[in-house]
Design a protein around this motif. Structure first.
Motif, mmCIF file in Angstrom:
data_model
loop_
_atom_site.group_PDB
_atom_site.id
_atom_site.type_symbol
_atom_site.label_atom_id
_atom_site.label_comp_id
_atom_site.label_asym_id
_atom_site.label_seq_id
_atom_site.Cartn_x
_atom_site.Cartn_y
_atom_site.Cartn_z
ATOM 1 N N LEU A 188 0.585 -0.688 -0.204
ATOM 2 C CA LEU A 188 0.301 -0.213 -0.021
ATOM 3 C C LEU A 188 1.116 1.645 0.031
ATOM 4 O O LEU A 188 0.305 2.164 -0.856
ATOM 5 C CB LEU A 188 -0.843 -0.108 1.203
ATOM 6 C CG LEU A 188 -2.114 -1.115 1.471
ATOM 7 C CD1 LEU A 188 -3.094 -1.009 2.367
ATOM 8 C CD2 LEU A 188 -2.598 -1.236 -0.057
ATOM 9 N N ALA A 189 1.650 0.488 0.482
ATOM 10 C CA ALA A 189 2.742 1.928 0.391
ATOM 11 C C ALA A 189 3.519 2.576 -0.583
ATOM 12 O O ALA A 189 3.597 3.336 -0.605
ATOM 13 C CB ALA A 189 3.581 2.319 1.890
ATOM 14 N N LEU A 236 -2.801 6.538 3.977
ATOM 15 C CA LEU A 236 -1.481 5.700 5.398
ATOM 16 C C LEU A 236 -0.872 6.964 6.027
ATOM 17 O O LEU A 236 -0.191 6.774 6.794
ATOM 18 C CB LEU A 236 -0.363 4.726 4.335
ATOM 19 C CG LEU A 236 -0.880 3.304 3.708
ATOM 20 C CD1 LEU A 236 -0.185 2.724 2.819
ATOM 21 C CD2 LEU A 236 -1.787 2.744 5.022
ATOM 22 N N ALA A 237 -0.103 7.943 5.105
ATOM 23 C CA ALA A 237 0.551 8.522 5.712
ATOM 24 C C ALA A 237 0.424 9.543 7.321
ATOM 25 O O ALA A 237 -0.018 10.138 8.189
ATOM 26 C CB ALA A 237 1.002 10.293 5.021
ATOM 27 N N PHE A 238 -1.755 9.214 7.141
ATOM 28 C CA PHE A 238 -2.137 10.354 8.097
ATOM 29 C C PHE A 238 -2.264 9.234 9.178
ATOM 30 O O PHE A 238 -2.961 9.822 10.151
ATOM 31 C CB PHE A 238 -3.845 10.836 7.234
ATOM 32 C CG PHE A 238 -3.618 11.760 7.581
ATOM 33 C CD1 PHE A 238 -4.277 13.146 8.078
ATOM 34 C CD2 PHE A 238 -3.388 12.028 5.943
ATOM 35 C CE1 PHE A 238 -4.177 14.573 6.674
ATOM 36 C CE2 PHE A 238 -3.733 13.494 5.150
ATOM 37 C CZ PHE A 238 -3.840 14.865 6.034
ATOM 38 N N SER A 239 -2.507 8.048 8.917
ATOM 39 C CA SER A 239 -2.644 6.590 10.134
ATOM 40 C C SER A 239 -1.313 6.382 10.672
ATOM 41 O O SER A 239 -0.911 5.354 11.159
ATOM 42 C CB SER A 239 -3.979 5.639 9.636
ATOM 43 O OG SER A 239 -2.711 4.777 8.562
ATOM 44 N N ILE A 240 0.005 6.644 10.052
ATOM 45 C CA ILE A 240 0.920 6.427 10.807
ATOM 46 C C ILE A 240 1.551 6.347 11.486
ATOM 47 O O ILE A 240 1.951 5.224 12.613
ATOM 48 C CB ILE A 240 2.372 6.820 9.465
ATOM 49 C CG1 ILE A 240 3.500 5.658 9.422
ATOM 50 C CG2 ILE A 240 2.799 8.259 9.593
ATOM 51 C CD1 ILE A 240 5.041 5.305 8.049
ATOM 52 N N HIS A 241 1.432 7.119 12.390
ATOM 53 C CA HIS A 241 1.400 7.161 13.860
ATOM 54 C C HIS A 241 0.538 6.813 14.802
ATOM 55 O O HIS A 241 0.783 5.738 16.057
ATOM 56 C CB HIS A 241 0.913 9.170 14.451
ATOM 57 C CG HIS A 241 -0.225 9.354 13.675
ATOM 58 N ND1 HIS A 241 -0.620 9.658 12.981
ATOM 59 C CD2 HIS A 241 -0.634 9.826 15.197
ATOM 60 C CE1 HIS A 241 -1.887 9.821 12.836
ATOM 61 N NE2 HIS A 241 -1.630 9.723 14.806
ATOM 62 N N GLU A 242 -0.223 6.522 14.074
ATOM 63 C CA GLU A 242 -1.135 5.435 14.977
ATOM 64 C C GLU A 242 -1.038 3.864 15.210
ATOM 65 O O GLU A 242 -0.527 3.352 15.835
ATOM 66 C CB GLU A 242 -2.888 6.018 14.758
ATOM 67 C CG GLU A 242 -3.638 6.872 15.067
ATOM 68 C CD GLU A 242 -3.443 6.722 16.170
ATOM 69 O OE1 GLU A 242 -3.524 5.800 17.204
ATOM 70 O OE2 GLU A 242 -4.153 7.727 16.606
ATOM 71 N N ASN A 292 10.382 7.345 5.966
ATOM 72 C CA ASN A 292 10.982 8.678 4.980
ATOM 73 C C ASN A 292 9.950 8.384 3.846
ATOM 74 O O ASN A 292 10.772 9.763 3.697
ATOM 75 C CB ASN A 292 11.896 7.384 5.125
ATOM 76 C CG ASN A 292 13.083 8.060 6.623
ATOM 77 O OD1 ASN A 292 12.657 8.377 7.466
ATOM 78 N ND2 ASN A 292 13.812 6.256 6.882
ATOM 79 N N GLY A 293 9.592 7.844 3.165
ATOM 80 C CA GLY A 293 9.728 7.444 1.582
ATOM 81 C C GLY A 293 8.575 8.778 1.445
ATOM 82 O O GLY A 293 8.344 9.451 0.628
#
Length: 940
Positions: A665-666, A677-683, A702-703
């Motif tokens: 997905l990334a 994915l970027a909005f939820s990566i911290h969760e 990093n990507g």
């Protein structure tokens, strides 16, 4: 005489009572004039009266006699022949009821006698618009809890039951079932279950109108939530099955959309045994729209399987995630008997926390805990085996008896817990305390039958074998142990747990044997698989010393690859009742596994026992490009959206099941997928923990930093939340990359830079003063010179926060250097906006008290007061605000004899006589608000 029609439509903006008070030739009182126009022949007059009834009640409710007169007018007006008048009247009923409840003590009586009958009558009105207005009013009154329980049971429900009767008119029936479904969540459980639930079940099977069934399907989750688990499983689940197999695809689609709500109300057993197969049937539906809705609901449905005891994660009351078991779970656990055997899975690269108490879940006979899969993975890359066996006496704390077969920091394939003294050489040196070996990611399976005698025999034979071998042959020990355990489990092969363990142990046996050297060793392994009972130690001692030495270097892989054997052959083997046939079937099972599962470097197990495996398989298939063609072009986005919930359900010990999907997905070509994915990566980082985050999420993070602005903004909005989860050394690497956020694809995207400034204010606490000075200071000063005013004002707050960081950490030298730079850059700026910014920064420094007062008056105050002679009025205005509203309000400047007070007062006096009216105004006035928004003040 003036009538409403003379004012036209603009009369809507007038107060009706103000018009009624206008003197006229009729010499009528306002109340009499109201009655006159309420029953006028002109429809427009009656509409205006109905629309302004709330104002009428406000003016006439103080007098009891006038109030009753108005109520009678409302009742008569509700019988108007014109539908638009009745519609206008019904729209005013909810606000009138709310007003009367707040202003009149006898509201229940008035509402019961006058208004409630109108609402009930309008539910059966002949006009469609009037009925809809009545339905909306009823829902508002129920939501505001303005209808008594007796009225609901005696007036509202009987009407709805009559309208939804089988012989009722089709249009009335559709509206009635719709209102029943909507009001179910507002009524008590008893009322819904006894009065509305039987009729709802009948409507679910309505064969005449598919619209009725569709409404039932769309609101099925709300009804389940309203009646509770017991009634749902007893009455509603059978109806849900009927709707999911309805011939109309719209019904099946509606069922798929509400599947999560239905699952949430059921028990784990029903969820696993009944709803999961039903959901699989919807995913495999012939209609594309049904499949599309099912895949969109797949992630939310999987999230209903979340169990803190198995995932090692739970949500606290404040909504934050925690990886520690609750004290209630720990205290309720008891020691397992000394003959327990427990299969566990640990997460990749997971370290064992010594500060956490072991957690052990008591065995329960629930389907939730009897899944037939255990995580195993076959790894060929690392061929260094390390057999680690830790055995202790009877436990005094939960989970103290753990015997672990590990492979460095790799995932354990299967952990066999043997609570028995051991005489294995070197074992005492490997003994660890329960705190060292406990991990919250591990979960306990129900206890297995007592095989202690077999293990004693196994231990004796192992010792004898080790004596005959020149060097310890760890692979031989592992193979012999696993085979004996397989033999002992055959008596209980009907138990689902035993079946799962047979599969796991057989895979582990294959992992221990697949790299043996020579045809002779292969033949010996096949013979040992067929003759598990007749195997002797002498068969193993025939192996040469070279073979033993080579096997010692082999690796027992972390987890076994997923079996490719068909479910039919596996079931026929496991359900064999004859003991000899069972042994023979197990041998065939192992042989087929060795033949059908050749070792592959990229072979990774997707097995787990948290959720039904078919659900996970379907979820993982959402990244398949073929799904986008046959189901939904945005199916990958739905997969990405629900991935954190699925990861939370599976727990970090099963992250390997989702890792490949997340990486796919990334790297998706659609930026919307990557943005999600970027909005939820911290969760996801909170769920996985610091080690898995550093290993698997940091490269993807990093990507994202180098992606499009639409993707980068998702990372940026939660940059602080992600960085704080990293180790200090890893976090420091991002100091070099923060500068990249200043550059955007589109320079007009000022909100991106605004968000960066807000995040930097939070990020300051993650770094030491030297790093802040060397890296973040330059970014802050760059943002302070931004072309957009909003970015500059938030950046000024960032500058103040940096200054506070220096002085809070006793970095006075760095703070002084920063102050000197601010004076040079802003106080002596050639542009007036820079000098205005300096006044704002000084005001914020005083308000936040981010530096000692003596440092402020020495290094900043003289430069601030010198702005009194600035040629630009906007600069002097902000100086006047800073002095009058902030500086002179501090106790330090109010003290008698303060040497700096005189200079500040002289500046204020000079500003009060300024030639600019705004400057003199703000220098004179003293605002009452104590905590004003400095940003708003500065922008005025």
């Amino acid at each position: 005489q003036v009538g409403f029609e003379d004012y036209g439509p603009d009369c809507d903006s007038m107060r009706i009572t103000a018009f009624l008070d206008i003197p006229g030739q009729d010499n009528l009182t306002p109340l009499a004039r109201l009655e006159k126009y309420a029953f006028s022949d002109n429809i427009f007059n009656r509409q205006i009266i109905a629309r302004g009834l709330l104002d009428v009640f406000r003016d006439f409710s103080n007098n009891e006699e006038d109030f009753l007169t108005v109520m009678e007018i409302v009742v008569r007006l509700s019988e108007d022949a014109e539908p638009t008048v009745r519609t206008e009247l019904m729209e005013q009923i909810p606000p009138i009821a709310i007003f009367l409840q707040e202003s009149r003590p006898n509201f229940p009586t008035a509402f019961f006698e006058y208004l409630m009958p109108i609402v009930v009558r309008y539910l059966t009105d002949v006009n469609n618009q009037v009925r809809k207005a009545g339905q909306e009013a009823l829902l508002i009154l129920l939501e505001q809890d303005l209808i008594a329980q007796s009225d609901i049971e005696n007036k509202v429900c009987p009407i709805l039951l009559d309208l939804s009767a089988p012989d009722s008119d089709d249009e009335y029936k559709v509206e009635a079932v719709n209102i029943i479904c909507k009001m179910a969540s507002m009524l008590s459980r008893t009322t819904v279950e006894h009065m509305l639930l039987p009729r709802f079940c009948e409507l679910c099977s309505d064969g005449k109108l598919f619209q009725v069934r569709k409404i039932c399907a769309a609101n099925f989750g709300d009804i389940c939530n309203a009646v509770g688990q017991e009634a749902t499983e007893r009455l509603l689940i059978p109806k849900f099955f009927e709707l999911c197999s309805d011939s109309v695809w719209g019904m099946r689609k509606a069922c798929a959309e509400c599947f999560m709500a239905v699952s949430y109300t059921t028990s784990p057993e029903v969820r696993r045994s009944k709803l999961s197969p039903l959901f699989i049937s919807l995913i495999s539906d012939t209609c594309r729209w049904v499949r599309q809705a099912a895949f969109q609901s797949l992630g939310p449905f999987i999230s209903t399987f979340a169990n803190p005891s198995s995932a090692g994660l739970y949500i606290r009351e404040d909504g934050t995630l925690s990886i520690r078991p609750s004290m209630q779970d720990v205290n309720s656990n008891s020691c397992q008997p000394s003959n327990n055997i427990t299969l566990m899975s640990s997460s990749t690269n997971a370290t064992l926390s010594s500060s956490e108490q072991p957690m052990e879940i008591k065995p329960e006979s629930s389907t939730e805990e009897t899944s037939a899969e255990v995580n195993t993975k076959l790894s060929v890359e690392n061929l260094n085996i390390e057999t680690q066996e830790e055995i202790s006496d009877c436990c005094t704390n939960p989970g103290e008896d753990v015997s672990r077969l590990s492979q460095g920091d790799r995932v354990a394939a299967g952990v066999i817990e043997v609570t028995k003294d051991s005489s294995f050489p070197g074992m005492n040196s490997r003994l660890q305390s329960a705190e060292d070996i406990f991990n919250t990611f591990l979960y306990w399976r129900p206890p297995l039958p007592d095989i202690s005698q077999d293990l004693e025999l196994l231990q004796f034979k192992t010792e004898k074998h080790k004596d005959s071998c020149s060097m310890p042959c760890n692979n031989c020990v592992a193979s012999s142990e696993i085979k004996k355990v397989l033999e002992s489990l055959q008596e209980h092969i009907d138990d689902p747990d035993v079946q799962a363990q047979v599969q796991v142990l057989s895979a582990a046996l294959r992992a221990a044997q697949f790299d043996s050297v020579g045809d002779y060793e292969t033949k010996k392994n096949e013979e040992s698989s067929v003759k598990l009972q007749n195997k002797t130690i002498s068969d193993e001692t025939a192996v040469s010393d070279a073979t033993c030495n080579h096997m010692e270097e082999d690796a027992l892989s972390s987890t076994a690859s997923q079996d490719n054997i068909s479910d039919q052959s596996t079931t026929s083997i496991l359900k064999n009742t004859d003991l000899e046939e069972q042994h023979k079937g197990t041998s065939v099972f192992l042989k087929k596994e060795q033949e059908n599962n050749p070792p592959l470097e990229d072979d990774k197990s997707k097995l787990q026992d948290i959720i039904p495996q078919p659900l996970l398989d379907q979820y993982l298939s959402m990244t398949d490009p073929a799904r986008a063609q046959t189901v939904d072009t945005e199916i990958a986005k739905h997969c990405a959206y629900s991935l954190p919930g699925v990861a939370l359900t599976l727990g970090r010990q099963n992250w390997h099941c989702l890792k490949d999907t997340y990486e796919t997905l990334a790297s998706d070509v659609q930026w919307k997928v990557r943005r999600t994915l970027a909005f939820s990566i911290h969760e996801l980082a909170v769920i996985l923990g610091d080690q898995l985050t550093a290993a698997d999420l940091v490269p993807i993070f990093n990507g994202f930093l180098k992606d499009l602005d639409e993707v980068r903004i998702g990372v940026l909005k939660h940059l602080y939340d992600f960085l704080k989860l990293l180790h200090a050394d890893k976090r420091r690497e991002y100091l070099y990359q923060l500068q990249e956020f200043v550059v955007t694809d589109n320079s007009r995207n000022w909100r991106f830079r605004y968000e960066l400034a807000e995040q930097l204010i939070l990020i300051l606490e993650l770094y030491n003063p030297n790093d802040v000075y060397d890296y973040l200071r330059h970014i802050a000063l760059t943002l302070c010179s931004d072309k957009v005013s909003e970015v500059r004002w938030i950046s000024f707050k960032l500058v103040v926060a940096i200054l506070q960081k220096f002085y809070a950490n006793n970095a006075d030298a760095l703070g002084l250097n920063f102050i000197n730079e601010l004076v040079v850059r802003f106080r002596h700026c050639s542009k007036w906006v820079g000098r205005q910014a300096f006044a704002f920064i000084c005001q914020a420094v005083v308000e936040e008290e981010c530096m000692p007062v003596d440092q402020f008056v020495e290094h900043l105050l003289p430069s601030l007061l010198s702005l009194a002679s600035d040629p630009v009025p906007n600069v002097r205005v902000l100086l006047a605000k800073a002095l009058r509203q902030t500086l002179l309000e501090k106790a330090y400047f109010k003290s008698v004899g303060n040497p700096h007070l005189e200079a500040a007062e002289e500046t204020i006096l000079a500003l009060q006589s300024d030639r600019d009216q705004d400057v003199s105004f703000f220098a004179t006035i003293k605002l009452k608000q104590g905590n004003m928004d400095n940003t708003a003040i500065g922008k005025q």
